[in-house]
Enzyme design. Structure first.
Site, PDB file in Angstrom:
ATOM      1  CE  LYS A 190      -7.380  -0.254  -2.960  1.00  0.00           C
ATOM      2  NZ  LYS A 190      -7.297   0.199  -4.331  1.00  0.00           N
ATOM      3  CG  ASP A 243     -14.426 -10.272  -5.496  1.00  0.00           C
ATOM      4  OD1 ASP A 243     -13.295 -10.726  -5.710  1.00  0.00           O
ATOM      5  OD2 ASP A 243     -14.860  -9.231  -6.042  1.00  0.00           O
ATOM      6  CG  HIS A 248     -10.404  -6.089  -0.617  1.00  0.00           C
ATOM      7  ND1 HIS A 248      -9.179  -6.685  -0.607  1.00  0.00           N
ATOM      8  CD2 HIS A 248     -10.824  -6.144  -1.909  1.00  0.00           C
ATOM      9  CE1 HIS A 248      -8.865  -7.093  -1.828  1.00  0.00           C
ATOM     10  NE2 HIS A 248      -9.856  -6.782  -2.634  1.00  0.00           N
ATOM     11  CE  LYS A 348     -17.310  -6.919  -8.513  1.00  0.00           C
ATOM     12  NZ  LYS A 348     -15.947  -6.420  -8.561  1.00  0.00           N
TER      13      LYS A 348
HETATM   14  C1  BG6 Z   1     -10.421  -7.298  -6.184  1.00  0.00           C
HETATM   15  C2  BG6 Z   1     -11.738  -7.935  -6.489  1.00  0.00           C
HETATM   16  O1  BG6 Z   1      -9.800  -7.930  -5.102  1.00  0.00           O
HETATM   17  O2  BG6 Z   1     -10.638  -5.928  -5.849  1.00  0.00           O
HETATM   18  C3  BG6 Z   1     -12.446  -7.200  -7.601  1.00  0.00           C
HETATM   19  O3  BG6 Z   1     -11.509  -9.283  -6.876  1.00  0.00           O
HETATM   20  C4  BG6 Z   1     -12.568  -5.740  -7.275  1.00  0.00           C
HETATM   21  O4  BG6 Z   1     -13.744  -7.751  -7.827  1.00  0.00           O
HETATM   22  C5  BG6 Z   1     -11.218  -5.170  -6.893  1.00  0.00           C
HETATM   23  O5  BG6 Z   1     -13.069  -5.070  -8.423  1.00  0.00           O
HETATM   24  C6  BG6 Z   1     -11.363  -3.764  -6.391  1.00  0.00           C
HETATM   25  O6  BG6 Z   1     -10.092  -3.225  -6.219  1.00  0.00           O
HETATM   26  P1  BG6 Z   1      -9.870  -1.650  -6.263  1.00  0.00           P
HETATM   27  O7  BG6 Z   1      -8.442  -1.482  -5.905  1.00  0.00           O
HETATM   28  O8  BG6 Z   1     -10.195  -1.240  -7.664  1.00  0.00           O
HETATM   29  O9  BG6 Z   1     -10.828  -1.093  -5.272  1.00  0.00           O
END
Ligand code: BG6
Length: 528
Positions: A190, A243, A248, A348
């Site tokens: 990103k 996840d 991230h 979520k």
């Molecule tokens: C993914 C996860 O890595 O990232 C998902 O497995 C999540 O659960 C997604 O929804 C979110 O990505 P972004 O780019 O939409 O923030």
């Protein structure tokens, strides 16, 4: 730069070419790169899968995905024809070595048609249990051998804990060199995540105050308003900690906390990030309760719609203990960050899809102004908005206009969309292009993924061994369980509401249900 072609002849082999990732992300990203003139002039895309598809039916199917997900909107027929004439489908059975022999013939024929050896990118857009047969199959045909031309790309999850991640690394390591392996964490692609490096190391202004002397604490939020969609098969076994937080969120923490690299060489940057992970203070099992909070959403409202609880999502166990919200506090034990808490949270079905980093600065050491002047004063704050809004906000104090001295906080704002008239590439565009160029700076090295698993291991262990008794414990459309507020309040702090406009719009349409949360086994939805 738009229009800048990358690399020599390249062939993309997408295992799982008929799957969702290829349809929603990979092919739209490749098409967008093509339209922007950034793919190599000689390329080929070979989707593989079990379905019986002709090249034409495969192309038609992919076009629907591109129509929906391309940054350029619906495909331009001429451009699509030019792009899709380079897309082919190869039916494969991963358990059958003849499939890999057929693939090898295709690749050799392509090289011969070009009189050049193309770079071969093997993209594993498949579930992790397929990694082994693919690695073995490629190796059986010696398709892994050419170190400079064969690259393998894998998607998370890289294992589901430290041990399985090590096993996966050993498996890949038997067939590929580390320099050939590209582990994708799409957050690193990103623009705004990469901008953390530009902001920190391209300015003289911020680095001198980027430490424990001036920073009180850091909050990093990855909030999503969606539920889990149709991904229960994966998500039930993963949960928010594996996840998002393990990858991230920890990646963003690394970029915020790392030392300045000597150069932007891939190993230099990655080493500095691993140093951060290695410096994270280990949490013992008995400290997990004070350092981490989990939650699961019940029913509620998001974006003006009534939504059901996690436990009623298709494929989710009616008594599921999977967390859909995770928050944790980490300390980075080094000279720069000693005792500065980093609060991370993700969930979520929160009120908005918004990711941002908020750096909270300390209060001034001595307030010379009279108490009355300080009624509205706030410590400085720097917000790095990752999505959906992309930008940076700096909050500082000014004198409120008027006859008496009173301080008031104001915001200085930078928005990408206002400052630059060019579109930000999607994360997958950036990452795919980097694989073509052989630049692995934005990819995870094996020691990074393993150290990240080690960081969260105690929380994983504790959460696995002690079943939650209060799930669901937050309403869909709220900012997570009350326990998360209490957790940060114990330190005399509170979560910062994401700052950007989009969020305010989302919040305006969002109604947070006020009725009590349904307890396990009660209410019509609780049983699934
Ligand atoms: C993914 C996860 O890595 O990232 C998902 O497995 C999540 O659960 C997604 O929804 C979110 O990505 P972004 O780019 O939409 O923030």
């Amino acid at each position: 730069m738009p229009g800048e072609k990358s690399g020599g002849a390249t062939v993309f082999v997408i295992f799982g070419g008929g799957g969702d990732l290829a349809w929603r992300k990979l092919i739209p990203a490749l098409y967008d790169l093509f339209v922007d003139g950034r793919l190599p002039s000689r390329f080929k895309i070979l989707g593989t899968g079990r379905s019986q598809l002709t090249d034409d039916s495969y192309r038609r199917r992919l076009q629907e995905g591109v129509d929906q997900y391309s940054a350029f909107g619906k495909t331009d027929e001429k451009k699509w024809q030019a792009f899709s004439s380079k897309v082919y489908f190869l039916q494969t059975d991963l358990g059958d070595s003849r499939s890999f022999a057929a693939l090898s013939r295709e690749l050799t024929a392509y090289d011969e048609s070009l009189s050049e050896k193309a770079v071969r990118i093997f993209y594993l857009a498949v579930p992790p249990d397929m990694f082994q047969p693919i690695a073995v199959g490629l190796s059986g045909e010696k398709l892994n051998r050419d170190r400079s031309h064969a690259r393998i790309v894998i998607e998370k999850p890289f294992g589901h804990d430290l041990e399985s991640a090590r096993k996966l690394d050993r498996l890949l390591g038997e067939h590929f060199l580390e320099s050939q392996i590209y582990r994708i964490d799409h957050y690193l692609g990103k623009e705004t995540v990469q901008n953390i490096l530009a902001f920190r190391f391209g300015n003289t202004l911020f680095e001198p105050i980027w430490n424990r002397r001036y920073i009180d604490h850091v909050q990093i939020t990855v909030a999503e308003s969606d539920g889990i969609g149709h991904r229960s098969g994966y998500y039930e076994g993963a949960g928010a900690l594996r996840d998002i937080l393990q990858n991230h969120l920890l990646q963003i923490l690394c970029l915020i906390a790392m030392e300045a690299p000597i150069s932007f060489g891939s190993d230099e940057v990655r080493q500095k990030k691993v140093d951060v992970l290695r410096a994270i203070r280990p949490i013992s099992l008995d400290q997990v309760g004070q350092n981490a909070v989990r939650g699961q959403y019940g029913s509620g409202w998001t974006r003006g719609e009534r939504v059901g609880p996690y436990r009623s999502e298709p494929g989710v166990a009616p008594d599921s203990a999977t967390e859909t919200f995770a928050a944790a506090k980490f300390f980075v034990d080094n000279w720069r960050w000693q005792d500065v808490p980093f609060y991370l949270r993700t969930g979520k079905r929160l009120p908005a899809r918004i990711s941002e980093v908020c750096i909270h600065f300390r209060s001034v050491p001595h307030q010379a102004f009279p108490g009355a002047a300080l009624a509205d004063s706030r410590p400085n704050r720097l917000v790095m908005a990752i999505q959906p809004e992309e930008g940076i906000l700096l909050r500082f104090e000014v004198k409120h206009p008027g006859p008496s001295m009173a301080l008031a906080p104001v915001m200085m704002q930078f928005y990408y969309r206002e400052a630059f008239r060019t579109r930000s590439p999607e994360a997958y565009e950036t990452l795919l292009l980097d694989v073509v160029r052989g630049d692995s700076t934005l990819f995870m090295r094996s020691d990074q993924t393993e150290t990240a698993w080690a960081v969260i291991a105690p929380i994983l262990d504790m959460w696995q061994s002690v079943r939650p008794t209060d799930f669901p414990n937050y309403h869909a459309g709220s900012w997570g369980p009350e326990a998360a507020d209490i957790f940060i309040a114990r330190d005399g702090r509170s979560w910062t509401l994401p700052t950007f406009l989009q969020c305010r719009e989302d919040l305006a349409t969002c109604r947070v249900a006020r009725e009590p949360l349904e307890q396990p086994g009660s209410g019509p939805e609780a049983g699934g």
